[in-house]
Design a protein around this motif. Sequence first.
Motif, PDB file in Angstrom:
ATOM      1  N   ALA A 179     -18.200 -25.776  24.366  1.00 36.58           N
ATOM      2  CA  ALA A 179     -18.721 -26.920  25.131  1.00 36.58           C
ATOM      3  C   ALA A 179     -18.491 -26.704  26.627  1.00 36.58           C
ATOM      4  O   ALA A 179     -19.385 -26.946  27.452  1.00 36.58           O
ATOM      5  CB  ALA A 179     -18.054 -28.207  24.676  1.00 36.58           C
ATOM      6  N   LYS A 180     -17.286 -26.254  26.984  1.00 34.44           N
ATOM      7  CA  LYS A 180     -16.967 -26.015  28.390  1.00 34.44           C
ATOM      8  C   LYS A 180     -17.875 -24.926  28.971  1.00 34.44           C
ATOM      9  O   LYS A 180     -18.371 -25.041  30.095  1.00 34.44           O
ATOM     10  CB  LYS A 180     -15.502 -25.590  28.537  1.00 34.44           C
ATOM     11  CG  LYS A 180     -14.521 -26.720  28.318  1.00 34.44           C
ATOM     12  CD  LYS A 180     -13.090 -26.235  28.380  1.00 34.44           C
ATOM     13  CE  LYS A 180     -12.638 -26.009  29.800  1.00 34.44           C
ATOM     14  NZ  LYS A 180     -11.185 -25.715  29.869  1.00 34.44           N
ATOM     15  N   GLU A 181     -18.097 -23.862  28.196  1.00 35.63           N
ATOM     16  CA  GLU A 181     -18.959 -22.776  28.669  1.00 35.63           C
ATOM     17  C   GLU A 181     -20.385 -23.273  28.879  1.00 35.63           C
ATOM     18  O   GLU A 181     -21.057 -22.883  29.839  1.00 35.63           O
ATOM     19  CB  GLU A 181     -18.933 -21.609  27.677  1.00 35.63           C
ATOM     20  CG  GLU A 181     -17.633 -20.810  27.745  1.00 35.63           C
ATOM     21  CD  GLU A 181     -17.486 -19.808  26.611  1.00 35.63           C
ATOM     22  OE1 GLU A 181     -18.302 -19.852  25.655  1.00 35.63           O
ATOM     23  OE2 GLU A 181     -16.537 -19.003  26.665  1.00 35.63           O
ATOM     24  N   TYR A 182     -20.832 -24.152  27.986  1.00 36.36           N
ATOM     25  CA  TYR A 182     -22.186 -24.715  28.117  1.00 36.36           C
ATOM     26  C   TYR A 182     -22.293 -25.554  29.396  1.00 36.36           C
ATOM     27  O   TYR A 182     -23.255 -25.443  30.152  1.00 36.36           O
ATOM     28  CB  TYR A 182     -22.512 -25.576  26.886  1.00 36.36           C
ATOM     29  CG  TYR A 182     -23.889 -26.203  26.931  1.00 36.36           C
ATOM     30  CD1 TYR A 182     -25.021 -25.464  26.590  1.00 36.36           C
ATOM     31  CD2 TYR A 182     -24.067 -27.527  27.343  1.00 36.36           C
ATOM     32  CE1 TYR A 182     -26.283 -26.018  26.646  1.00 36.36           C
ATOM     33  CE2 TYR A 182     -25.320 -28.098  27.400  1.00 36.36           C
ATOM     34  CZ  TYR A 182     -26.429 -27.332  27.055  1.00 36.36           C
ATOM     35  OH  TYR A 182     -27.685 -27.893  27.120  1.00 36.36           O
ATOM     36  N   ILE A 183     -21.281 -26.381  29.653  1.00 37.14           N
ATOM     37  CA  ILE A 183     -21.280 -27.226  30.863  1.00 37.14           C
ATOM     38  C   ILE A 183     -21.269 -26.342  32.112  1.00 37.14           C
ATOM     39  O   ILE A 183     -22.045 -26.563  33.051  1.00 37.14           O
ATOM     40  CB  ILE A 183     -20.051 -28.168  30.866  1.00 37.14           C
ATOM     41  CG1 ILE A 183     -20.188 -29.225  29.763  1.00 37.14           C
ATOM     42  CG2 ILE A 183     -19.892 -28.863  32.221  1.00 37.14           C
ATOM     43  CD1 ILE A 183     -18.910 -30.019  29.498  1.00 37.14           C
ATOM     44  N   LEU A 184     -20.406 -25.326  32.114  1.00 32.14           N
ATOM     45  CA  LEU A 184     -20.297 -24.443  33.282  1.00 32.14           C
ATOM     46  C   LEU A 184     -21.576 -23.641  33.518  1.00 32.14           C
ATOM     47  O   LEU A 184     -21.901 -23.299  34.656  1.00 32.14           O
ATOM     48  CB  LEU A 184     -19.113 -23.488  33.110  1.00 32.14           C
ATOM     49  CG  LEU A 184     -17.731 -24.116  33.275  1.00 32.14           C
ATOM     50  CD1 LEU A 184     -16.657 -23.162  32.797  1.00 32.14           C
ATOM     51  CD2 LEU A 184     -17.481 -24.518  34.723  1.00 32.14           C
ATOM     52  N   LEU A 193     -24.605 -35.912  26.257  1.00 32.56           N
ATOM     53  CA  LEU A 193     -23.513 -35.683  25.306  1.00 32.56           C
ATOM     54  C   LEU A 193     -24.030 -35.020  24.041  1.00 32.56           C
ATOM     55  O   LEU A 193     -23.345 -34.208  23.424  1.00 32.56           O
ATOM     56  CB  LEU A 193     -22.842 -37.020  24.952  1.00 32.56           C
ATOM     57  CG  LEU A 193     -21.833 -37.550  25.971  1.00 32.56           C
ATOM     58  CD1 LEU A 193     -21.336 -38.916  25.536  1.00 32.56           C
ATOM     59  CD2 LEU A 193     -20.657 -36.599  26.119  1.00 32.56           C
ATOM     60  N   ASP A 194     -25.260 -35.372  23.653  1.00 35.63           N
ATOM     61  CA  ASP A 194     -25.852 -34.752  22.464  1.00 35.63           C
ATOM     62  C   ASP A 194     -25.960 -33.240  22.640  1.00 35.63           C
ATOM     63  O   ASP A 194     -25.573 -32.476  21.758  1.00 35.63           O
ATOM     64  CB  ASP A 194     -27.262 -35.331  22.202  1.00 35.63           C
ATOM     65  CG  ASP A 194     -27.199 -36.711  21.557  1.00 35.63           C
ATOM     66  OD1 ASP A 194     -26.239 -36.968  20.805  1.00 35.63           O
ATOM     67  OD2 ASP A 194     -28.094 -37.530  21.816  1.00 35.63           O
ATOM     68  N   ALA A 195     -26.485 -32.833  23.803  1.00 34.46           N
ATOM     69  CA  ALA A 195     -26.683 -31.398  24.050  1.00 34.46           C
ATOM     70  C   ALA A 195     -25.348 -30.658  24.074  1.00 34.46           C
ATOM     71  O   ALA A 195     -25.214 -29.568  23.516  1.00 34.46           O
ATOM     72  CB  ALA A 195     -27.429 -31.202  25.368  1.00 34.46           C
ATOM     73  N   ILE A 196     -24.336 -31.273  24.723  1.00 39.94           N
ATOM     74  CA  ILE A 196     -23.029 -30.609  24.839  1.00 39.94           C
ATOM     75  C   ILE A 196     -22.346 -30.525  23.482  1.00 39.94           C
ATOM     76  O   ILE A 196     -21.796 -29.484  23.101  1.00 39.94           O
ATOM     77  CB  ILE A 196     -22.121 -31.343  25.850  1.00 39.94           C
ATOM     78  CG1 ILE A 196     -22.775 -31.377  27.237  1.00 39.94           C
ATOM     79  CG2 ILE A 196     -20.768 -30.646  25.950  1.00 39.94           C
ATOM     80  CD1 ILE A 196     -22.089 -32.333  28.210  1.00 39.94           C
ATOM     81  N   SER A 197     -22.378 -31.615  22.709  1.00 40.20           N
ATOM     82  CA  SER A 197     -21.716 -31.597  21.395  1.00 40.20           C
ATOM     83  C   SER A 197     -22.446 -30.659  20.434  1.00 40.20           C
ATOM     84  O   SER A 197     -21.807 -29.984  19.621  1.00 40.20           O
ATOM     85  CB  SER A 197     -21.607 -33.014  20.803  1.00 40.20           C
ATOM     86  OG  SER A 197     -22.838 -33.688  20.840  1.00 40.20           O
TER      87      SER A 197
END
Length: 279
Positions: A179-184, A193-197
């Motif tokens: 999740a952190k890598e996706y946000i970064l 939140l859907d995309a991150i989860s």
Amino acid sequence: MAKQSSRFDYSKSRHIPELTVLRAALSDFSYDRHAHEEYAFGVTLAGRQDFFSGGQFHRSPPGNVIQFNPEQVHDGHPGGDSTLGYVMVYVPSAQLEALFADAAGCERAGRFRGSETLLADPELRQAILELVHLMTHQQGTRIDQEHALHRMATRLVQRAGKFQPGGTVSRPDALLLRAKEYILAHPEADLSLDAISQAAHLSKYHFLRLFRQQFGITPHQYVLSCRVNAARSALEAGVVPNEVAFRYGFADLSHFNRRFKRIYGMTPYQYQRSITGRH
């Protein structure tokens, strides 16, 4: 008598431009919880430094060293009535990997992460203060600054004892890391939140619960922290604050100003002027 306002002074190393130093005096300021992409090494000089990190609250008296690993969530504010004075050096991982590996005699130790956040260590303190002095007074050569960094890395590895490669990462940790890598990787995107989860392969409910439990920060706060960090790099590269605000998804310049100031103590324009020497 009116209480003294807080002061922040950021500067870059002339020899190793990736290094940033902060000299701060805090009397009426509290940092929001946030995380930096770099290592951060600080020394409390006066007053008391109170902060939350790693699931607990810490109190740092004068002389103590504070060490944050990359992506380690923390906040900070003065403890008691005295003005808090401290210095902090921000060092990208790439500047320390070879030094950690050399100190540990093990190539895998390049990804070293300190387990202690608050340290009473005169040797480490002296090395940090030496680096701060060289950077802020623009003294010495590149190798002098690299020598101070090497002393810091060596002392941290010595304190940790024999280097042990990390064990297997637990499933929740691995999912949150995704999740952190996706946000970064998507600082400019309109994240949900859907995309991150989904990127973490978790239900939204489990994702929110685990994220807060693990990092002491909500995904929304973390997304904002990532955006402010990306914005800081753009400001250092000379991009004008208005354009930076638009690029990283802030509603407008005033919203960007508020968010940036709660992590760096000054507006994006003030930070850019401080770091680039432009007036």
